[in-house]
Design a protein around this motif. Structure first.
Motif, PDB file in Angstrom:
ATOM      1  N   SER A   1     -31.991  13.348   1.819  1.00  0.00           N
ATOM      2  CA  SER A   1     -31.422  11.890   2.016  1.00  0.00           C
ATOM      3  C   SER A   1     -32.503  11.379   2.916  1.00  0.00           C
ATOM      4  O   SER A   1     -33.000   9.963   2.808  1.00  0.00           O
ATOM      5  CB  SER A   1     -30.074  11.908   2.536  1.00  0.00           C
ATOM      6  OG  SER A   1     -29.777  10.441   2.912  1.00  0.00           O
ATOM      7  N   LEU A   2     -32.768  12.042   4.026  1.00  0.00           N
ATOM      8  CA  LEU A   2     -33.934  11.403   5.077  1.00  0.00           C
ATOM      9  C   LEU A   2     -35.207  11.298   4.516  1.00  0.00           C
ATOM     10  O   LEU A   2     -35.845  10.036   4.775  1.00  0.00           O
ATOM     11  CB  LEU A   2     -33.911  12.565   6.110  1.00  0.00           C
ATOM     12  CG  LEU A   2     -32.521  12.586   7.249  1.00  0.00           C
ATOM     13  CD1 LEU A   2     -32.665  13.675   8.082  1.00  0.00           C
ATOM     14  CD2 LEU A   2     -32.560  11.089   7.875  1.00  0.00           C
ATOM     15  N   GLN A   3     -35.401  12.261   3.699  1.00  0.00           N
ATOM     16  CA  GLN A   3     -36.961  11.956   2.993  1.00  0.00           C
ATOM     17  C   GLN A   3     -36.832  10.785   2.024  1.00  0.00           C
ATOM     18  O   GLN A   3     -37.957  10.012   1.984  1.00  0.00           O
ATOM     19  CB  GLN A   3     -37.133  13.362   2.198  1.00  0.00           C
ATOM     20  CG  GLN A   3     -37.519  14.252   3.103  1.00  0.00           C
ATOM     21  CD  GLN A   3     -37.631  15.802   2.367  1.00  0.00           C
ATOM     22  OE1 GLN A   3     -37.284  16.090   1.296  1.00  0.00           O
ATOM     23  NE2 GLN A   3     -38.579  16.671   2.856  1.00  0.00           N
ATOM     24  N   HIS A   4     -35.757  10.391   1.550  1.00  0.00           N
ATOM     25  CA  HIS A   4     -35.656   9.470   0.541  1.00  0.00           C
ATOM     26  C   HIS A   4     -35.737   8.156   1.343  1.00  0.00           C
ATOM     27  O   HIS A   4     -36.411   7.130   0.955  1.00  0.00           O
ATOM     28  CB  HIS A   4     -34.369   9.317  -0.173  1.00  0.00           C
ATOM     29  CG  HIS A   4     -34.111   8.367  -0.981  1.00  0.00           C
ATOM     30  ND1 HIS A   4     -33.506   6.992  -0.731  1.00  0.00           N
ATOM     31  CD2 HIS A   4     -34.519   7.842  -2.432  1.00  0.00           C
ATOM     32  CE1 HIS A   4     -33.151   6.165  -1.594  1.00  0.00           C
ATOM     33  NE2 HIS A   4     -34.090   6.544  -2.488  1.00  0.00           N
TER      34      HIS A   4
ATOM     35  N   LEU B   1     -38.564   3.157   3.363  1.00  0.00           N
ATOM     36  CA  LEU B   1     -38.916   2.543   4.537  1.00  0.00           C
ATOM     37  C   LEU B   1     -40.469   2.229   4.528  1.00  0.00           C
ATOM     38  O   LEU B   1     -41.029   1.519   4.961  1.00  0.00           O
ATOM     39  CB  LEU B   1     -38.625   3.271   5.824  1.00  0.00           C
ATOM     40  CG  LEU B   1     -36.958   3.095   6.099  1.00  0.00           C
ATOM     41  CD1 LEU B   1     -36.581   4.042   7.250  1.00  0.00           C
ATOM     42  CD2 LEU B   1     -36.690   1.785   6.523  1.00  0.00           C
ATOM     43  N   VAL B   2     -41.412   3.265   4.067  1.00  0.00           N
ATOM     44  CA  VAL B   2     -42.476   3.253   4.076  1.00  0.00           C
ATOM     45  C   VAL B   2     -42.901   2.019   2.913  1.00  0.00           C
ATOM     46  O   VAL B   2     -43.753   1.299   2.970  1.00  0.00           O
ATOM     47  CB  VAL B   2     -43.301   4.791   3.618  1.00  0.00           C
ATOM     48  CG1 VAL B   2     -44.618   4.405   3.238  1.00  0.00           C
ATOM     49  CG2 VAL B   2     -43.041   5.673   4.778  1.00  0.00           C
ATOM     50  N   SER B   3     -42.409   2.197   1.880  1.00  0.00           N
ATOM     51  CA  SER B   3     -42.440   1.058   0.830  1.00  0.00           C
ATOM     52  C   SER B   3     -42.130  -0.318   1.319  1.00  0.00           C
ATOM     53  O   SER B   3     -43.090  -1.202   1.127  1.00  0.00           O
ATOM     54  CB  SER B   3     -41.469   1.388  -0.481  1.00  0.00           C
ATOM     55  OG  SER B   3     -41.747   2.661  -1.030  1.00  0.00           O
ATOM     56  N   VAL B   4     -41.200  -0.500   2.057  1.00  0.00           N
ATOM     57  CA  VAL B   4     -40.982  -1.747   2.857  1.00  0.00           C
ATOM     58  C   VAL B   4     -41.899  -2.311   3.733  1.00  0.00           C
ATOM     59  O   VAL B   4     -42.471  -3.304   3.711  1.00  0.00           O
ATOM     60  CB  VAL B   4     -39.273  -1.521   3.361  1.00  0.00           C
ATOM     61  CG1 VAL B   4     -39.371  -2.887   4.290  1.00  0.00           C
ATOM     62  CG2 VAL B   4     -38.350  -1.480   2.291  1.00  0.00           C
TER      63      VAL B   4
ATOM     64  N   ALA C   1     -47.787   5.475  13.019  1.00  0.00           N
ATOM     65  CA  ALA C   1     -48.933   6.692  13.507  1.00  0.00           C
ATOM     66  C   ALA C   1     -47.997   8.110  13.384  1.00  0.00           C
ATOM     67  O   ALA C   1     -48.449   9.094  13.416  1.00  0.00           O
ATOM     68  CB  ALA C   1     -49.613   6.748  14.758  1.00  0.00           C
ATOM     69  N   ARG C   2     -46.581   7.921  13.491  1.00  0.00           N
ATOM     70  CA  ARG C   2     -45.698   8.992  13.480  1.00  0.00           C
ATOM     71  C   ARG C   2     -45.775   9.755  12.336  1.00  0.00           C
ATOM     72  O   ARG C   2     -45.593   9.185  11.125  1.00  0.00           O
ATOM     73  CB  ARG C   2     -44.433   8.464  14.048  1.00  0.00           C
ATOM     74  CG  ARG C   2     -44.041   8.955  15.284  1.00  0.00           C
ATOM     75  CD  ARG C   2     -42.593   8.431  15.644  1.00  0.00           C
ATOM     76  NE  ARG C   2     -42.051   9.724  15.707  1.00  0.00           N
ATOM     77  CZ  ARG C   2     -40.943   9.859  16.664  1.00  0.00           C
ATOM     78  NH1 ARG C   2     -40.562   8.655  17.339  1.00  0.00           N
ATOM     79  NH2 ARG C   2     -40.449  10.984  16.726  1.00  0.00           N
ATOM     80  N   ARG C   3     -45.750  11.084  12.329  1.00  0.00           N
ATOM     81  CA  ARG C   3     -45.680  12.144  11.415  1.00  0.00           C
ATOM     82  C   ARG C   3     -44.107  12.426  11.303  1.00  0.00           C
ATOM     83  O   ARG C   3     -43.545  12.475  12.470  1.00  0.00           O
ATOM     84  CB  ARG C   3     -46.628  13.160  11.310  1.00  0.00           C
ATOM     85  CG  ARG C   3     -48.022  12.733  11.036  1.00  0.00           C
ATOM     86  CD  ARG C   3     -49.040  13.865  11.154  1.00  0.00           C
ATOM     87  NE  ARG C   3     -48.740  14.423  12.442  1.00  0.00           N
ATOM     88  CZ  ARG C   3     -49.379  15.474  13.053  1.00  0.00           C
ATOM     89  NH1 ARG C   3     -50.087  16.091  12.276  1.00  0.00           N
ATOM     90  NH2 ARG C   3     -49.131  16.244  14.382  1.00  0.00           N
ATOM     91  N   PRO C   4     -43.721  13.022  10.179  1.00  0.00           N
ATOM     92  CA  PRO C   4     -42.136  13.679  10.373  1.00  0.00           C
ATOM     93  C   PRO C   4     -42.357  14.741  11.232  1.00  0.00           C
ATOM     94  O   PRO C   4     -43.277  15.439  11.645  1.00  0.00           O
ATOM     95  CB  PRO C   4     -42.061  14.371   8.635  1.00  0.00           C
ATOM     96  CG  PRO C   4     -42.994  13.397   7.750  1.00  0.00           C
ATOM     97  CD  PRO C   4     -44.258  12.917   8.837  1.00  0.00           C
ATOM     98  N   ALA C   5     -41.101  14.846  12.067  1.00  0.00           N
ATOM     99  CA  ALA C   5     -40.937  15.886  12.948  1.00  0.00           C
ATOM    100  C   ALA C   5     -41.361  17.209  12.496  1.00  0.00           C
ATOM    101  O   ALA C   5     -42.062  17.832  13.390  1.00  0.00           O
ATOM    102  CB  ALA C   5     -39.496  15.792  13.606  1.00  0.00           C
ATOM    103  N   GLN C   6     -41.026  17.693  11.606  1.00  0.00           N
ATOM    104  CA  GLN C   6     -41.449  19.121  11.305  1.00  0.00           C
ATOM    105  C   GLN C   6     -43.088  19.330  11.230  1.00  0.00           C
ATOM    106  O   GLN C   6     -43.372  20.301  11.736  1.00  0.00           O
ATOM    107  CB  GLN C   6     -41.132  19.506   9.925  1.00  0.00           C
ATOM    108  CG  GLN C   6     -41.378  21.110   9.474  1.00  0.00           C
ATOM    109  CD  GLN C   6     -40.768  21.195   8.086  1.00  0.00           C
ATOM    110  OE1 GLN C   6     -40.806  20.392   7.191  1.00  0.00           O
ATOM    111  NE2 GLN C   6     -40.390  22.528   7.933  1.00  0.00           N
TER     112      GLN C   6
END
Length: 91
Positions: free
Chosen positions: A46-49, A54-57, A67-72
């Motif tokens: 769900s978070l990835q979706h 959000l990136v598309s918007v 500049a932030r990457r996913p936390a992992q």
């Protein structure tokens, strides 16, 4: 000799009961962890979706990508580098 055999039989019986109990506990713990893992995988999907939307918007608005990457990915040190030791941070 009969006492020794009886004691060995009693000990074997105790071990059998303990192993059966341990196996039962193990199976229950596996079921619990599996259910927790499934819930976490659903939450991650769900978070990835949401991230993708959000990136598309953001792109549709013409904004500069964050500049932030996913936390992992952010928590992993770059290849070939080790994480700083907590006792050496700030030295």
């Amino acid at each position: 000799m009969t006492e020794t055999t009886a004691a060995a039989t009693e000990l074997t019986s105790q071990y059998k009961n303990q192993v059966a109990s341990d196996l039962d506990r193990n199976v229950k713990e596996q079921e619990r962890v599996t259910a927790e893992l499934t819930a976490l995988q659903q939450q991650l999907a769900s978070l990835q979706h949401d991230h993708s939307v959000l990136v598309s918007v953001q792109q549709a608005l013409g904004a500069t990508p964050a500049a932030r990457r996913p936390a992992q990915a952010a928590l992993r040190p770059p290849p070939g580098r080790r994480s700083p030791r907590p006792d050496r941070v700030g030295r």
